[in-house]
Design a protein around this motif. Structure first.
Motif, PDB file in Angstrom:
ATOM      1  N   PHE A  61      45.682   3.314  36.460  1.00  0.00           N
ATOM      2  CA  PHE A  61      44.551   2.472  36.859  1.00  0.00           C
ATOM      3  C   PHE A  61      43.334   2.738  35.976  1.00  0.00           C
ATOM      4  CE2 PHE A  61      40.647   1.795  39.252  1.00  0.00           C
ATOM      5  CZ  PHE A  61      40.812   0.487  39.706  1.00  0.00           C
ATOM      6  N   PHE A  62      42.996   4.036  35.796  1.00  0.00           N
ATOM      7  CA  PHE A  62      41.803   4.371  35.018  1.00  0.00           C
ATOM      8  C   PHE A  62      41.965   4.005  33.540  1.00  0.00           C
ATOM      9  CE2 PHE A  62      41.073   7.599  38.492  1.00  0.00           C
ATOM     10  CZ  PHE A  62      40.019   6.891  39.062  1.00  0.00           C
ATOM     11  N   ALA A  63      43.192   3.911  33.077  1.00  0.00           N
ATOM     12  CA  ALA A  63      43.408   3.519  31.688  1.00  0.00           C
ATOM     13  C   ALA A  63      42.906   2.101  31.433  1.00  0.00           C
ATOM     14  CB  ALA A  63      44.886   3.634  31.326  1.00  0.00           C
ATOM     15  N   PHE A  64      43.025   1.215  32.427  1.00  0.00           N
ATOM     16  CA  PHE A  64      42.770  -0.202  32.177  1.00  0.00           C
ATOM     17  C   PHE A  64      41.597  -0.794  32.963  1.00  0.00           C
ATOM     18  CE2 PHE A  64      47.291   0.408  31.123  1.00  0.00           C
ATOM     19  CZ  PHE A  64      47.289  -0.087  29.825  1.00  0.00           C
ATOM     20  N   GLY A  78      33.042  -0.485  36.703  1.00  0.00           N
ATOM     21  CA  GLY A  78      32.605   0.842  37.121  1.00  0.00           C
ATOM     22  C   GLY A  78      32.667   1.019  38.624  1.00  0.00           C
ATOM     23  N   SER A  79      32.331  -0.018  39.377  1.00  0.00           N
ATOM     24  CA  SER A  79      32.382   0.061  40.840  1.00  0.00           C
ATOM     25  C   SER A  79      33.814   0.270  41.318  1.00  0.00           C
ATOM     26  CB  SER A  79      31.810  -1.215  41.459  1.00  0.00           C
ATOM     27  OG  SER A  79      30.457  -1.380  41.095  1.00  0.00           O
ATOM     28  N   ALA A  80      34.759  -0.463  40.713  1.00  0.00           N
ATOM     29  CA  ALA A  80      36.164  -0.312  41.092  1.00  0.00           C
ATOM     30  C   ALA A  80      36.659   1.087  40.766  1.00  0.00           C
ATOM     31  CB  ALA A  80      37.014  -1.363  40.380  1.00  0.00           C
ATOM     32  N   ALA A  81      36.207   1.636  39.639  1.00  0.00           N
ATOM     33  CA  ALA A  81      36.620   2.993  39.255  1.00  0.00           C
ATOM     34  C   ALA A  81      36.149   4.012  40.282  1.00  0.00           C
ATOM     35  CB  ALA A  81      36.080   3.335  37.870  1.00  0.00           C
ATOM     36  N   ILE A  82      34.913   3.869  40.745  1.00  0.00           N
ATOM     37  CA  ILE A  82      34.382   4.810  41.741  1.00  0.00           C
ATOM     38  C   ILE A  82      35.158   4.695  43.050  1.00  0.00           C
ATOM     39  CG2 ILE A  82      32.379   5.349  43.177  1.00  0.00           C
ATOM     40  CD1 ILE A  82      30.611   4.665  40.794  1.00  0.00           C
ATOM     41  N   VAL A  83      35.434   3.464  43.480  1.00  0.00           N
ATOM     42  CA  VAL A  83      36.195   3.267  44.716  1.00  0.00           C
ATOM     43  C   VAL A  83      37.588   3.878  44.590  1.00  0.00           C
ATOM     44  CG1 VAL A  83      37.281   1.541  46.205  1.00  0.00           C
ATOM     45  CG2 VAL A  83      34.926   1.212  45.427  1.00  0.00           C
ATOM     46  N   PHE A  84      38.212   3.716  43.427  1.00  0.00           N
ATOM     47  CA  PHE A  84      39.596   4.181  43.280  1.00  0.00           C
ATOM     48  C   PHE A  84      39.678   5.700  43.189  1.00  0.00           C
ATOM     49  CE2 PHE A  84      43.848   4.626  41.458  1.00  0.00           C
ATOM     50  CZ  PHE A  84      44.537   3.683  42.203  1.00  0.00           C
ATOM     51  N   THR A  85      38.578   6.368  42.841  1.00  0.00           N
ATOM     52  CA  THR A  85      38.629   7.830  42.840  1.00  0.00           C
ATOM     53  C   THR A  85      38.999   8.369  44.217  1.00  0.00           C
ATOM     54  OG1 THR A  85      36.232   7.968  43.261  1.00  0.00           O
ATOM     55  CG2 THR A  85      36.957   8.105  40.960  1.00  0.00           C
TER      56      THR A  85
END
Length: 407
Positions: free
Chosen positions: A296-299, A303-310
């Motif tokens: 997920f983080f590769a693609f 930024g908001s989605a990245a924070i949520v997915f953490t």
């Protein structure tokens, strides 16, 4: 009562150590750019050099520290480590050149024994059936520190890029004082083992632990796992700045969100998951979640989605304590310090290989003439390595396993 006090102090120690680590993450890109005068692509490479120099020293001296703690006790080793940690952060706070930063990391790597000795201490005071769960408590304490650390670092960064290092030095010094007052010794004459230089080197310790039934394959698995998962420490701050144009505050927020959910998983999920499916299956499920997170983080481009997915990615952290539990339960009581030294060395090898591998990959795909420009490339590489971990864990082997098999 004594074990309860010891447990509380150990968890506090790990939490404060994690605060000290996390507090400096948000400012590392700006600090390295300041002392080197380089752009973010080249500053990331220097970040890899600092991390690798620390890890090389851990690899060389981790087994020495583990064997010393089996002979002389966990208390003196841990308190020495805390003192050097405070000094290291103070050096980084005043360093005006990359070379002084490098010296500080080398010295810290030689005596970096706090987390390792805390794990051995936990094994000393825990029944075998509770070790994986209690290793999860250590992970939870680390996660709490990771919540507070980046947040404090973000706030202190408003006072200057060196302020977080002074904050980390103060916390480590305060923890040393607390340890001098309340920390009892956990190594008794029953489990005390003579110190031997012949076993106090990485290769000899690997041989001693690797000869135990089922441990060889688990050690290999743990090594690859560490190479893959140190991608976060190696490139997250640089990745956030390059992919999402995050400032130190947002880098700190993203790490704090991960730390919150990591803590919840370590504190409340490890025990129930392992009781329900066993340590080996728990490790397998955790690895698959780690694979999905890295992919997920590769693609991801938001930024908001990245924070949520953490928050989702944190559930993969069940794998680490499950692996530690498997290894600890397959090791005699008088070799727990040696085992933790070996685990520290394997972690260090991961920290040697991963920062150079991941920051090198990041630098290659973020240089001015990169084609394609792909800040997520290190996470794609990490996802491939996690697949290797899954293969190692489920592969048929004649080597007997120390705990429940994967079905």
């Amino acid at each position: 009562m004594q074990n309860r006090l010891a447990l509380i102090f150990i968890l506090m120690t790990v939490m404060i150590d994690a605060i000290g680590i996390g507090i400096i993450f948000p400012v590392m890109p700006d600090l390295l750019a300041d002392v080197t005068g380089a752009d973010i692509s080249h500053a990331a490479l220097w970040g890899g050099v600092l991390a690798t120099s620390f890890a090389v020293m851990q690899f060389l001296f981790g087994p020495v520290v583990g064997n010393l703690s089996d002979r002389f006790g966990r208390r003196p080793v841990m308190l020495t480590a805390l003192g050097v940690m405070a000094l290291d952060y103070a050096i980084m706070a005043v360093a005006g050149t990359i070379w002084l930063l490098l010296v500080g990391r080398v010295v810290a790597g030689i005596t970096a024994a706090t987390y390792t000795t805390a794990s051995a201490y936990m094994a000393d005071i825990s029944p075998k059936e509770d070790r994986a769960k209690n290793f999860g408590l250590i992970g939870a304490a680390f996660g709490l520190g990771f919540i507070a650390g980046p947040f404090l670092g973000s706030l202190l960064s408003t006072l200057g890029i060196r302020a977080p290092f002074w904050g980390a030095a103060a916390l480590s010094a305060a923890n040393l004082v607390l340890g001098l007052v309340v920390l009892p010794e956990s190594v008794t004459d029953r489990i005390r083992r003579p110190f031997s230089w012949a076993r106090a080197n990485p290769l000899a310790s690997f041989r001693a632990i690797g000869r135990l039934p089922g441990l060889g394959r688990l050690l290999a698995l743990y090594l690859v796992y560490n190479v893959a998962l140190h991608v976060y420490e190696a490139v997250w701050a640089f990745y956030g700045k390059a992919r999402f144009d995050w400032e130190p505050f947002m880098i700190g927020v993203s790490l704090a969100v991960y730390g919150l959910f990591f803590t919840l998983v370590q504190a409340f999920a490890i025990g129930p998951v392992i009781r329900a499916v066993g340590e080996r299956r728990a490790a397998l499920y955790g690895l698959w979640i780690e694979f999905a997170a890295c992919l997920f983080f590769a693609f991801v481009t938001s930024g908001s989605a990245a924070i949520v997915f953490t928050a989702i990615a944190a559930f993969g952290s069940v794998a680490g304590p499950a692996m530690q539990g498997l290894m600890s339960n397959g090791t005699p009581d008088d070799q727990q310090g040696e085992l933790q030294g070996v685990i520290a060395s394997l972690t260090a090898v991961g920290m040697i290989l991963s920062p150079m591998l991941m920051t090198g990959t990041f630098s290659w795909f973020t240089r001015p003439d990169a084609a394609p420009y792909f800040p997520g490339a290190p996470f794609l590489l990490a996802a491939a390595l996690v697949v290797v971990c899954v293969i190692i864990l489920v592969a048929r082997s004649r080597e007997s396993a120390p705990a429940d098999p994967v079905a």
